[in-house]
Design a protein around this motif. Structure first.
Motif, PDB file in Angstrom:
ATOM      1  N   ALA A 320       0.825  -1.205   0.000  1.00 32.97           N
ATOM      2  CA  ALA A 320       0.000   0.000   0.000  1.00 32.97           C
ATOM      3  C   ALA A 320       0.860   1.257   0.000  1.00 32.97           C
ATOM      4  O   ALA A 320       0.577   2.223  -0.728  1.00 32.97           O
ATOM      5  CB  ALA A 320      -0.918  -0.010   1.219  1.00 32.97           C
ATOM      6  N   LYS A 321       1.916   1.265   0.787  1.00 32.48           N
ATOM      7  CA  LYS A 321       2.797   2.435   0.835  1.00 32.48           C
ATOM      8  C   LYS A 321       3.482   2.639  -0.518  1.00 32.48           C
ATOM      9  O   LYS A 321       3.632   3.787  -0.986  1.00 32.48           O
ATOM     10  CB  LYS A 321       3.828   2.252   1.957  1.00 32.48           C
ATOM     11  CG  LYS A 321       3.226   2.339   3.349  1.00 32.48           C
ATOM     12  CD  LYS A 321       4.206   1.870   4.413  1.00 32.48           C
ATOM     13  CE  LYS A 321       5.271   2.895   4.722  1.00 32.48           C
ATOM     14  NZ  LYS A 321       4.752   4.005   5.528  1.00 32.48           N
ATOM     15  N   GLN A 322       3.917   1.562  -1.158  1.00 33.24           N
ATOM     16  CA  GLN A 322       4.535   1.688  -2.476  1.00 33.24           C
ATOM     17  C   GLN A 322       3.548   2.249  -3.495  1.00 33.24           C
ATOM     18  O   GLN A 322       3.914   3.068  -4.343  1.00 33.24           O
ATOM     19  CB  GLN A 322       5.051   0.321  -2.939  1.00 33.24           C
ATOM     20  CG  GLN A 322       6.263  -0.177  -2.177  1.00 33.24           C
ATOM     21  CD  GLN A 322       6.709  -1.553  -2.648  1.00 33.24           C
ATOM     22  OE1 GLN A 322       6.587  -1.886  -3.821  1.00 33.24           O
ATOM     23  NE2 GLN A 322       7.228  -2.350  -1.728  1.00 33.24           N
ATOM     24  N   GLN A 323       2.300   1.837  -3.399  1.00 36.43           N
ATOM     25  CA  GLN A 323       1.296   2.367  -4.320  1.00 36.43           C
ATOM     26  C   GLN A 323       1.058   3.848  -4.071  1.00 36.43           C
ATOM     27  O   GLN A 323       0.882   4.629  -5.013  1.00 36.43           O
ATOM     28  CB  GLN A 323      -0.001   1.574  -4.171  1.00 36.43           C
ATOM     29  CG  GLN A 323       0.103   0.156  -4.711  1.00 36.43           C
ATOM     30  CD  GLN A 323      -1.101  -0.692  -4.365  1.00 36.43           C
ATOM     31  OE1 GLN A 323      -2.209  -0.185  -4.214  1.00 36.43           O
ATOM     32  NE2 GLN A 323      -0.886  -1.996  -4.220  1.00 36.43           N
ATOM     33  N   GLY A 324       1.036   4.249  -2.802  1.00 35.24           N
ATOM     34  CA  GLY A 324       0.891   5.669  -2.488  1.00 35.24           C
ATOM     35  C   GLY A 324       2.012   6.497  -3.083  1.00 35.24           C
ATOM     36  O   GLY A 324       1.775   7.574  -3.656  1.00 35.24           O
ATOM     37  N   ARG A 325       3.242   6.003  -2.981  1.00 37.68           N
ATOM     38  CA  ARG A 325       4.388   6.725  -3.553  1.00 37.68           C
ATOM     39  C   ARG A 325       4.293   6.779  -5.068  1.00 37.68           C
ATOM     40  O   ARG A 325       4.630   7.790  -5.694  1.00 37.68           O
ATOM     41  CB  ARG A 325       5.695   6.054  -3.111  1.00 37.68           C
ATOM     42  CG  ARG A 325       6.004   6.252  -1.633  1.00 37.68           C
ATOM     43  CD  ARG A 325       7.435   5.868  -1.310  1.00 37.68           C
ATOM     44  NE  ARG A 325       7.666   4.434  -1.418  1.00 37.68           N
ATOM     45  CZ  ARG A 325       7.529   3.567  -0.420  1.00 37.68           C
ATOM     46  NH1 ARG A 325       7.128   3.991   0.769  1.00 37.68           N
ATOM     47  NH2 ARG A 325       7.773   2.286  -0.588  1.00 37.68           N
ATOM     48  N   HIS A 326       3.842   5.677  -5.677  1.00 40.80           N
ATOM     49  CA  HIS A 326       3.724   5.630  -7.137  1.00 40.80           C
ATOM     50  C   HIS A 326       2.724   6.670  -7.633  1.00 40.80           C
ATOM     51  O   HIS A 326       3.000   7.392  -8.607  1.00 40.80           O
ATOM     52  CB  HIS A 326       3.276   4.236  -7.567  1.00 40.80           C
ATOM     53  CG  HIS A 326       2.989   4.115  -9.031  1.00 40.80           C
ATOM     54  ND1 HIS A 326       3.959   3.820  -9.959  1.00 40.80           N
ATOM     55  CD2 HIS A 326       1.832   4.295  -9.737  1.00 40.80           C
ATOM     56  CE1 HIS A 326       3.427   3.807 -11.163  1.00 40.80           C
ATOM     57  NE2 HIS A 326       2.130   4.089 -11.055  1.00 40.80           N
ATOM     58  N   VAL A 327       1.572   6.760  -6.981  1.00 40.97           N
ATOM     59  CA  VAL A 327       0.549   7.712  -7.419  1.00 40.97           C
ATOM     60  C   VAL A 327       1.027   9.149  -7.230  1.00 40.97           C
ATOM     61  O   VAL A 327       0.797  10.014  -8.080  1.00 40.97           O
ATOM     62  CB  VAL A 327      -0.773   7.465  -6.674  1.00 40.97           C
ATOM     63  CG1 VAL A 327      -1.788   8.563  -6.987  1.00 40.97           C
ATOM     64  CG2 VAL A 327      -1.341   6.100  -7.053  1.00 40.97           C
ATOM     65  N   ALA A 328       1.713   9.413  -6.117  1.00 34.87           N
ATOM     66  CA  ALA A 328       2.254  10.763  -5.906  1.00 34.87           C
ATOM     67  C   ALA A 328       3.217  11.137  -7.024  1.00 34.87           C
ATOM     68  O   ALA A 328       3.175  12.255  -7.553  1.00 34.87           O
ATOM     69  CB  ALA A 328       2.950  10.841  -4.545  1.00 34.87           C
ATOM     70  N   ALA A 329       4.067  10.201  -7.395  1.00 41.37           N
ATOM     71  CA  ALA A 329       5.016  10.464  -8.485  1.00 41.37           C
ATOM     72  C   ALA A 329       4.282  10.683  -9.801  1.00 41.37           C
ATOM     73  O   ALA A 329       4.667  11.544 -10.614  1.00 41.37           O
ATOM     74  CB  ALA A 329       5.997   9.299  -8.609  1.00 41.37           C
ATOM     75  N   ALA A 330       3.203   9.929 -10.030  1.00 45.37           N
ATOM     76  CA  ALA A 330       2.437  10.078 -11.266  1.00 45.37           C
ATOM     77  C   ALA A 330       1.763  11.451 -11.329  1.00 45.37           C
ATOM     78  O   ALA A 330       1.732  12.090 -12.391  1.00 45.37           O
ATOM     79  CB  ALA A 330       1.386   8.967 -11.362  1.00 45.37           C
ATOM     80  N   ILE A 331       1.220  11.913 -10.193  1.00 41.90           N
ATOM     81  CA  ILE A 331       0.577  13.231 -10.168  1.00 41.90           C
ATOM     82  C   ILE A 331       1.608  14.328 -10.434  1.00 41.90           C
ATOM     83  O   ILE A 331       1.367  15.263 -11.224  1.00 41.90           O
ATOM     84  CB  ILE A 331      -0.118  13.446  -8.815  1.00 41.90           C
ATOM     85  CG1 ILE A 331      -1.304  12.476  -8.669  1.00 41.90           C
ATOM     86  CG2 ILE A 331      -0.594  14.894  -8.670  1.00 41.90           C
ATOM     87  CD1 ILE A 331      -1.947  12.479  -7.302  1.00 41.90           C
ATOM     88  N   LYS A 332       2.760  14.231  -9.819  1.00 42.24           N
ATOM     89  CA  LYS A 332       3.816  15.224 -10.045  1.00 42.24           C
ATOM     90  C   LYS A 332       4.254  15.230 -11.509  1.00 42.24           C
ATOM     91  O   LYS A 332       4.488  16.296 -12.099  1.00 42.24           O
ATOM     92  CB  LYS A 332       5.015  14.926  -9.141  1.00 42.24           C
ATOM     93  CG  LYS A 332       4.767  15.145  -7.661  1.00 42.24           C
ATOM     94  CD  LYS A 332       6.006  14.751  -6.863  1.00 42.24           C
ATOM     95  CE  LYS A 332       5.816  14.899  -5.381  1.00 42.24           C
ATOM     96  NZ  LYS A 332       7.008  14.467  -4.606  1.00 42.24           N
ATOM     97  N   ALA A 333       4.368  14.026 -12.079  1.00 42.41           N
ATOM     98  CA  ALA A 333       4.800  13.936 -13.484  1.00 42.41           C
ATOM     99  C   ALA A 333       3.772  14.584 -14.408  1.00 42.41           C
ATOM    100  O   ALA A 333       4.132  15.286 -15.373  1.00 42.41           O
ATOM    101  CB  ALA A 333       5.013  12.478 -13.860  1.00 42.41           C
ATOM    102  N   ARG A 334       2.498  14.393 -14.154  1.00 44.87           N
ATOM    103  CA  ARG A 334       1.456  15.013 -14.972  1.00 44.87           C
ATOM    104  C   ARG A 334       1.521  16.534 -14.888  1.00 44.87           C
ATOM    105  O   ARG A 334       1.407  17.232 -15.903  1.00 44.87           O
ATOM    106  CB  ARG A 334       0.079  14.538 -14.510  1.00 44.87           C
ATOM    107  CG  ARG A 334      -0.259  13.117 -14.870  1.00 44.87           C
ATOM    108  CD  ARG A 334      -1.664  12.786 -14.420  1.00 44.87           C
ATOM    109  NE  ARG A 334      -2.003  11.395 -14.659  1.00 44.87           N
ATOM    110  CZ  ARG A 334      -3.163  10.850 -14.334  1.00 44.87           C
ATOM    111  NH1 ARG A 334      -4.093  11.603 -13.756  1.00 44.87           N
ATOM    112  NH2 ARG A 334      -3.401   9.586 -14.584  1.00 44.87           N
ATOM    113  N   LEU A 335       1.664  17.036 -13.677  1.00 48.76           N
ATOM    114  CA  LEU A 335       1.730  18.488 -13.500  1.00 48.76           C
ATOM    115  C   LEU A 335       2.944  19.079 -14.199  1.00 48.76           C
ATOM    116  O   LEU A 335       2.923  20.237 -14.623  1.00 48.76           O
ATOM    117  CB  LEU A 335       1.758  18.826 -12.002  1.00 48.76           C
ATOM    118  CG  LEU A 335       0.481  18.472 -11.219  1.00 48.76           C
ATOM    119  CD1 LEU A 335       0.668  18.759  -9.737  1.00 48.76           C
ATOM    120  CD2 LEU A 335      -0.709  19.244 -11.767  1.00 48.76           C
TER     121      LEU A 335
END
Length: 426
Positions: A320-335
């Motif tokens: 779950a923690k790895q997934q949280g980090r992955h999504v945060a990175a994906a949001i930053k990459a989109r922005l």
């Protein structure tokens, strides 16, 4: 007029949701974190609250306190009731709604009784602090009632504790309850001998800890039996009620039953109108988005996430923690205007399970340990992932005291609802 910052709404402050919010620090976003409880819970140690080893306040922390320095984060104590995908709003049970630019659903899991929800009043599961204090109250009251029970058969039922499910939670519960009866409570009663309590672990499969290597499962079974517990294998439960548990065609009279056999995802798939697996988990794309909806991510126990080989990512805290980090990175990459999102890749760190206060099994892939070395490794790993030095020290001291003396201090029976769901610091 200043342009509004990208609004990320996170539903659920479990391991995935909180890790995501943590990783978004410094990003050009505003975050709203919604949870129906005001605390973040360290679920891997929840069974230790249920079995009197730890206090509730040692494994749960107020969400507002954890995020008090994050001015970019707004925390709401509320229950999500649905998602308006067309209008991009999270619907709340009070009739309100929260608009989002990106939505992250991390609402966790609940108990699954395989179509027998009528068993729940007799066999509570273990997912929340309320569950833990309910189970703890039932455990302690069983001994108290047995002390004054004149009927030998009824007394025997009061001193019989059945745990259904042979995964890590079931094994950990069985070992700790056996030690509670044998070590902690021994000598404290006059009419009964707590050491005569019967602890029975029932597993429908052919071995306990099925995710572990067979030799580690065999060690765990032997360690439980050494503590005085009985392990019943290959005998699925067919009934739970006030009279006890039915498995293998036989009714075992038991006043205390604990469910550790299965979980189902939250109703998020229904909110989203999404495809779900048999456990109710939302089937997500490789990048953890809802298929056809790149502005919605689903993570943690709510999501059906597959590895590259088609196997299912386990519903454990590290995943779950790895997934949280992955999504945060994906949001930053989109922005930042970067390209297509990368698929999520789970890195398995190993499997750990403890059996009482001096034995455990660990499988890190490159090394497997049993006994006391495994127990110390298990303890260090869990203390490391706790939040804050104060809580790490408090839990470490509690464990050392139990290790040295066998005494567990969180044994207050408080009067809450019918099952003792309110306990404060006890």
């Amino acid at each position: 007029m200043a342009k509004a910052r990208h609004h990320v709404v996170v539903v659920g402050a479990g391991f995935a949701g909180l890790e995501l919010v943590k990783e978004l620090k410094g990003a050009d976003v505003e975050v709203t974190l919604i949870d129906r409880r005001n605390h973040h819970l360290f679920q891997p140690l929840l069974y230790q609250v249920a079995t009197t080893s730890l206090a509730t306040s040692e494994i749960a922390w107020p969400i507002r306190h954890l995020l008090r320095r994050r001015k970019d984060v707004r925390t709401l104590l509320a229950s999500a009731a649905g998602v308006d995908r067309a209008g991009k709003r999270v619907l709340l049970d009070d009739g309100g709604g929260i608009p989002y630019d990106t939505l992250v659903v991390a609402t966790g899991a609940r108990h699954a009784y395989f179509g027998h929800d009528e068993w729940e009043p007799y066999a509570p599961g273990l997912k929340t602090l309320e569950d833990a204090t309910t189970i703890r109250r039932r455990l302690l009251l069983a001994f108290e009632k047995a002390e004054t029970e004149p009927d030998p058969e009824r007394r025997r039922a009061l001193l019989t504790f059945v745990i259904i499910g042979g995964g890590p939670t079931g094994v950990e519960l069985a070992g700790t309850i056996a030690e509670l009866a044998r070590d902690t409570l021994a000598g404290e009663f006059r009419s009964i001998d707590p050491r005569e309590a019967r602890v029975v672990l029932v597993e429908a499969g052919e071995r306990i800890l099925p995710a572990f290597k067979p030799e580690l499962s065999a060690y765990a079974k032997g360690a439980l039996e050494k503590l005085g517990a009985t392990v019943e294998l290959g005998r699925p439960v067919t009934g739970c009620g006030a009279e006890g548990v039915t498995f293998g065609g036989v009714v075992l009279p038991a006043a205390t039953i604990i469910w550790a056999a299965g979980v189902a995802a939250s109703p998020a798939a229904e909110w989203l109108g999404a495809e779900a697996d048999r456990a109710g988990r939302v089937k997500v794309a490789p990048d953890l988005t809802l298929p056809g909806n790149p502005d919605i991510f689903v993570v943690g126990d709510t999501a059906h996430v597959e590895n590259a080989d088609g196997s299912l990512v386990p519903g454990v805290a590290p995943a779950a923690k790895q997934q949280g980090r992955h999504v945060a990175a994906a949001i930053k990459a989109r922005l930042a205007g970067e390209g297509e999102a990368r698929p999520f890749r789970y890195r398995h760190g190993g499997d750990l399970a403890t059996i009482g206060k001096r034995a455990a099994v660990t499988d890190l892939g490159w090394i497997r340990l049993t006994g006391r070395p495994a127990w110390w490794l298990w303890g260090f790993a869990h203390i490391y992932f706790l939040i804050g030095l104060r809580y790490r020290l408090a839990v470490a001291l509690s464990w050392l005291w139990i290790y040295a003396t066998g005494q567990r201090s969180a044994r207050l029976i408080t009067q809450g609802d019918a099952d003792g769901g309110n306990d404060g610091r006890a």
